[in-house]
Design a protein around this motif. Structure first.
Motif: not given
Length: 154
Positions: A97-102, A120-133
């Motif tokens: 949720y955090t990157p998506d809200i920002f 940068l935040l767009g790619y973080i919100s797209l890629l970070l959750p599935p990578l870190l989960n």
């Protein structure tokens, strides 16, 4: 999302049709319009906040129920195991949720933010959750945690 696309269809577009992300974001398409986008902007923000707010409220209520049940368990080891799972889930929800809200807030008030930050935040919100989960959930396991630490120590 269907009402958002219907609202976008009625606009006249006269600005550059280049998107800054590799995927189509409602806010970017909306800003290419020449007409007044106030209704679309308010509806999109309302939908985002309602969806995330309702999700957050339901997650919070479920955690209260889970904590009530877990803390009533007389076994300390079972209680700690259950709390460990809850903490992992809570971290995964925050990562999602955090990157998506920002990103949503930055796109609404983009004049005061760098376009590079938006991309940068767009790619973080797209890629970070599935990578870190998987990492968040695997850190609980002692065997996997030891292997992850060995990878980073080498």
């Amino acid at each position: 999302m269907l009402p958002l696309t219907i609202l976008l269809k009625q606009f006249q577009y006269c600005r550059d049709s280049v998107l800054s992300h590799s995927y189509c974001m409602h806010q970017e398409v909306m800003k290419m319009a020449c007409s007044d986008i106030t209704v679309n902007n308010i509806y999109g923000l309302f939908t985002k906040l309602l969806t995330m707010g309702l999700d957050s409220l339901l997650i919070f209520l479920s955690y209260i129920m889970i904590l009530k049940t877990v803390l009533s368990n007389p076994s300390n080891s079972e209680c700690l195991r259950a709390l460990n799972t809850c903490i992992s889930h809570f971290c995964a929800v925050l990562i999602f949720y955090t990157p998506d809200i920002f990103l949503s807030v930055i796109h609404r008030f983009e004049n005061s933010f760098s376009p590079l930050l938006q991309i940068l935040l767009g790619y973080i919100s797209l890629l970070l959750p599935p990578l870190l989960n998987p990492i968040v959930y695997s850190v609980k396991s002692k065997h996997l945690r030891a292997r992850i630490i060995r990878v980073f120590i080498k």
